[in-house]
Design a protein around this motif. Structure first.
Motif, PDB file in Angstrom:
ATOM      1  N   VAL A 495      -4.416  -1.687  11.522  1.00 10.44           N
ATOM      2  CA  VAL A 495      -3.030  -1.848  11.049  1.00 10.44           C
ATOM      3  C   VAL A 495      -3.017  -2.464   9.650  1.00 10.44           C
ATOM      4  N   LEU A 496      -3.870  -3.465   9.428  1.00  9.63           N
ATOM      5  CA  LEU A 496      -3.970  -4.087   8.097  1.00  9.63           C
ATOM      6  C   LEU A 496      -4.318  -3.057   7.030  1.00  9.63           C
ATOM      7  N   LEU A 497      -5.259  -2.182   7.361  1.00  9.46           N
ATOM      8  CA  LEU A 497      -5.675  -1.148   6.411  1.00  9.46           C
ATOM      9  C   LEU A 497      -4.504  -0.233   6.061  1.00  9.46           C
ATOM     10  N   GLY A 498      -3.743   0.148   7.090  1.00  8.82           N
ATOM     11  CA  GLY A 498      -2.579   1.009   6.848  1.00  8.82           C
ATOM     12  C   GLY A 498      -1.539   0.338   5.973  1.00  8.82           C
ATOM     13  N   LEU A 499      -1.274  -0.943   6.232  1.00 11.08           N
ATOM     14  CA  LEU A 499      -0.291  -1.683   5.437  1.00 11.08           C
ATOM     15  C   LEU A 499      -0.754  -1.848   3.995  1.00 11.08           C
ATOM     16  N   CYS A 500      -2.037  -2.178   3.815  1.00  9.01           N
ATOM     17  CA  CYS A 500      -2.561  -2.370   2.462  1.00  9.01           C
ATOM     18  C   CYS A 500      -2.549  -1.068   1.671  1.00  9.01           C
ATOM     19  N   LYS A 501      -2.892   0.034   2.324  1.00 13.53           N
ATOM     20  CA  LYS A 501      -2.866   1.336   1.649  1.00 13.53           C
ATOM     21  C   LYS A 501      -1.444   1.726   1.261  1.00 13.53           C
ATOM     22  N   SER A 502      -0.477   1.265   2.056  1.00 12.08           N
ATOM     23  CA  SER A 502       0.937   1.557   1.772  1.00 12.08           C
ATOM     24  C   SER A 502       1.543   0.532   0.815  1.00 12.08           C
ATOM     25  N   ARG A 503       0.699  -0.387   0.324  1.00 11.11           N
ATOM     26  CA  ARG A 503       1.131  -1.448  -0.600  1.00 11.11           C
ATOM     27  C   ARG A 503       2.198  -2.344   0.022  1.00 11.11           C
ATOM     28  N   ARG A 504       2.048  -2.623   1.315  1.00  6.56           N
ATOM     29  CA  ARG A 504       2.977  -3.510   2.022  1.00  6.56           C
ATOM     30  C   ARG A 504       2.232  -4.815   2.313  1.00  6.56           C
ATOM     31  N   LEU A 505       1.927  -5.534   1.228  1.00 10.53           N
ATOM     32  CA  LEU A 505       1.049  -6.693   1.301  1.00 10.53           C
ATOM     33  C   LEU A 505       1.668  -7.839   2.091  1.00 10.53           C
ATOM     34  N   ASP A 506       2.965  -8.056   1.931  1.00  7.04           N
ATOM     35  CA  ASP A 506       3.628  -9.151   2.656  1.00  7.04           C
ATOM     36  C   ASP A 506       3.460  -8.983   4.161  1.00  7.04           C
ATOM     37  N   GLU A 507       3.649  -7.744   4.622  1.00  9.89           N
ATOM     38  CA  GLU A 507       3.521  -7.478   6.061  1.00  9.89           C
ATOM     39  C   GLU A 507       2.067  -7.612   6.512  1.00  9.89           C
ATOM     40  N   ALA A 508       1.121  -7.254   5.613  1.00  3.31           N
ATOM     41  CA  ALA A 508      -0.301  -7.411   5.939  1.00  3.31           C
ATOM     42  C   ALA A 508      -0.636  -8.885   6.154  1.00  3.31           C
ATOM     43  N   ASN A 525     -14.592  -7.637   7.952  1.00  2.25           N
ATOM     44  CA  ASN A 525     -13.795  -6.477   7.527  1.00  2.25           C
ATOM     45  C   ASN A 525     -12.327  -6.838   7.309  1.00  2.25           C
ATOM     46  N   THR A 526     -11.822  -7.773   8.122  1.00  2.12           N
ATOM     47  CA  THR A 526     -10.427  -8.214   7.958  1.00  2.12           C
ATOM     48  C   THR A 526     -10.195  -8.716   6.544  1.00  2.12           C
ATOM     49  N   TYR A 527     -11.096  -9.592   6.080  1.00  3.91           N
ATOM     50  CA  TYR A 527     -10.940 -10.189   4.750  1.00  3.91           C
ATOM     51  C   TYR A 527     -11.188  -9.175   3.637  1.00  3.91           C
ATOM     52  N   ILE A 528     -12.147  -8.285   3.850  1.00  7.98           N
ATOM     53  CA  ILE A 528     -12.423  -7.257   2.834  1.00  7.98           C
ATOM     54  C   ILE A 528     -11.211  -6.352   2.653  1.00  7.98           C
ATOM     55  N   ILE A 529     -10.588  -5.946   3.782  1.00  7.82           N
ATOM     56  CA  ILE A 529      -9.388  -5.098   3.722  1.00  7.82           C
ATOM     57  C   ILE A 529      -8.287  -5.816   2.947  1.00  7.82           C
ATOM     58  N   LEU A 530      -8.103  -7.115   3.244  1.00 11.66           N
ATOM     59  CA  LEU A 530      -7.034  -7.882   2.600  1.00 11.66           C
ATOM     60  C   LEU A 530      -7.297  -8.055   1.103  1.00 11.66           C
ATOM     61  N   VAL A 531      -8.539  -8.368   0.758  1.00 10.68           N
ATOM     62  CA  VAL A 531      -8.879  -8.536  -0.672  1.00 10.68           C
ATOM     63  C   VAL A 531      -8.637  -7.230  -1.425  1.00 10.68           C
ATOM     64  N   LYS A 532      -9.084  -6.125  -0.857  1.00 13.41           N
ATOM     65  CA  LYS A 532      -8.867  -4.822  -1.496  1.00 13.41           C
ATOM     66  C   LYS A 532      -7.378  -4.516  -1.623  1.00 13.41           C
TER      67      LYS A 532
END
Length: 571
Positions: A495-508, A525-532
């Motif tokens: 879910v985090l990956l989907g939100l980050c790809k959609s540029r919905r950082l607040d929700e991530a 991986n959680t932190y890597i996804i968030l940093v990216k």
């Protein structure tokens, strides 16, 4: 249902399909389900058709006031034996109302069954009835504690342990082993070792061989072979005699760390320690060698195996089969299959499946079906793994409709389709662009009374994220948790990956906070996804600063840091 087989796809009717003749009449499940009919949503978004909710089972039997006690007792035993645990609880409640004293063995069996179907609250209800009207024992409490531990509900397990003590039952070695196993399963080896220390101080209960086996396995995952060997030495110093299982734990640890010479020496030392190696011992060593592509030392293993009086068994040959198929040596694998049968061994589904999978991987569907035919003609009934491999390849080859028809035919012929079968079919269809058909399969599953499990939800969430349907994935995540399936770090990461790809950082970030509240430990991986996600939002400096902080905290590796820096430089 009739299935038309294309001559282009199959030059002849496969033997496995000829076997699919109805043998039983299937009665529709009486469970009430929420899955809307396909014709009602023909022109709508297929996601709207997905309702993974099933109503709680409610017994529709009338109150058996006119039943004799013997009749109700028979109904209780029959329901419990048939796996109808909700119905069995209903009968149990009816019986205590007319003065029946609950049987502790039957109630323990019922509690175990309710945990198996994830009805923990009903299991507690059975215990309450037993405590009030009967006489529970230590085994009953152990089953309850074990059930909560398996559901990762450790706080309830601890409460049940305290309740056990309050009612005068002293925790035994089984109780401690359940608790230690649960703690180890959560990756908390340090805490498990503290419980071991408590056991050593307990005058009424001392650690057993099983206790040390559990801890050694956990140590190999967490701390390596050195810690496991120390536990083995401690075990010997306490006068406990290791079993062959104990030695196999150590052997697997040596093989896992690539210490193959030491593994050979360890097997040779077993007779001196009063434990003769068995065929499984050599199979462990053989698998470790072949997994590393070390075909050269296989002859050495086989020679030592034969000199120790251990003949290669079906598992030995299956290990060779898997390794040959993995390395693309399919002709050798087929020859090995013939040698097995010449030696009087009957190949099973695990022997055939590597061949079927390898042919499917190479796109040779006809060859895979030939293997399935040979399997049936040799008296080996295919399982759902074999069928799923074939059906998945059909979907990849653009024959989704045929795959669905055969899948439905399997159900009609009495093939035991379960939630895993439906999950596999759903993934195969979705991954090949057949989203609507994939959702239809899920709805059919629910309609047939098969409840979705955590994998069903995580599979669909992952599929939705891949198709950039993030809102639907988040809604399904909430539905999953509402149905009693706590989310895992892998599902949250998706879910985090989907939100980050959609540029919905607040929700991530909200999801990350939710993980903390629900005590779901983020992984690397959680932190890597968030940093990216932060970097792709345009805040590259902030992303690099956060990554650097995580590196200094040893949360991420230098390799991960370099990879992220390279990604941001390209951006």
């Amino acid at each position: 249902m009739t299935v038309s087989l294309s001559n282009h796809l199959f030059p002849r009717t496969p033997l496995f399909f000829k076997k699919l003749q109805p043998t039983t009449n299937r009665n529709r499940s009486t469970s009430a389900v929420k899955c809307r009919r396909s014709h009602e949503f023909r022109n709508r978004n297929p996601i709207q058709r997905l309702h993974l909710s099933t109503e709680n089972y409610r017994n529709t039997l009338s109150q058996p006031n006119d039943f004799k006690e013997a009749d109700i007792k028979r109904a209780l035993y029959r329901s419990c034996g048939a796996g109808k645990y909700g119905e069995a609880l209903y009968h149990l409640e009816s019986m205590v109302k007319i003065g029946y004293k609950p049987d502790v063995v039957l109630c323990t069996k019922l509690i175990k069954g309710l945990f198996r179907v994830k009805k923990a609250e009903k299991a507690v209800k059975v215990m309450q009835i037993l405590e009030q009207f009967g006489e529970p024992n230590a085994v009953t409490y152990n089953v309850l504690i074990s059930g909560f531990c398996k559901l990762n509900r450790v706080e309830e397990a601890n409460r049940m342990l305290n309740r056990m003590r309050i009612r005068g039952f002293v925790p035994d070695v089984v109780t401690y082993n359940i608790v230690i196993g649960s703690i180890c399963g959560r990756g908390k080896l340090g805490l498990a070792l503290k419980v071991l220390d408590q056991m050593k101080e307990d005058k009424n209960c001392k650690p057993s061989v099983v206790t040390y086996n559990i801890l050694m396995e956990a140590t190999l995952v967490k701390g390596g072979i050195g810690g496991a060997m120390k536990l083995l030495d401690e075990m010997l110093s306490r006068g406990l005699r290791p079993t062959i299982y104990t030695y196999h734990v150590i052997l697997k640890g040596l093989c896992r760390e690539g210490m193959m010479d030491e593994a050979f020496d360890f097997i040779r030392s077993l007779p001196a320690n009063g434990c003769k190696p068995v065929v499984i011992s050599y199979n462990i060593l053989l698998k470790a060698l072949l997994d590393r592509g070390n075909w050269h030392d296989r002859e050495k293993v086989l020679r030592e195996m034969l000199s120790a009086g251990c003949d290669p068994n079906l598992v030995t040959y299956s290990i060779f089969m898997m390794s040959l198929c993995r390395d693309g040596r399919l002709n050798e694998a087929i020859r090995l299959l013939r040698i097995m049968m010449e030696k009087g061994l009957t190949p099973n589904t695990f022997s055939y499946n590597p061949l079927i999978s390898a042919f499917c991987k190479e796109g040779r569907l006809d060859s895979a079906i030939d293997v399935l035919d040979d399997m049936i003609s040799n008296g080996c009934s295919p399982n759902m793994v074999n069928y799923n491999t074939i059906l998945s390849t059909m979907c990849k080859n653009g024959n989704a409709d045929l795959a669905i028809d055969i899948f439905e035919k399997l159900y009609e012929t009495g093939c035991p389709l379960n939630v895993c079968s439906y999950n596999s079919m759903t993934v195969a269809l979705w991954n090949n662009g057949e989203r609507t058909k994939a959702l239809n399969v899920v709805c059919q599953m629910i309609h047939k009374g098969i409840e979705p499990d955590r994998i069903t939800y995580s599979t669909l969430i992952s599929c939705l994220i891949k198709d950039e349907m993030v809102d639907e994935a988040m809604a399904l995540l909430k539905e999953m948790e509402r149905r009693g399936f706590p989310s895992t770090v892998y599902i949250y990461n998706s879910v985090l990956l989907g939100l980050c790809k959609s540029r919905r950082l607040d929700e991530a970030i909200d999801i990350l906070e939710e993980m903390s509240v629900k005590r779901c430990q983020p992984n690397v991986n959680t932190y890597i996804i968030l940093v990216k996600g932060i970097g792709f939002q345009g805040w590259i400096d902030e992303a690099i600063e956060l990554a650097t902080t995580l590196l200094h905290m040893n949360v991420i590796s230098k390799k991960s840091m370099s990879r992220m820096s390279f990604t941001f430089n390209d951006a």
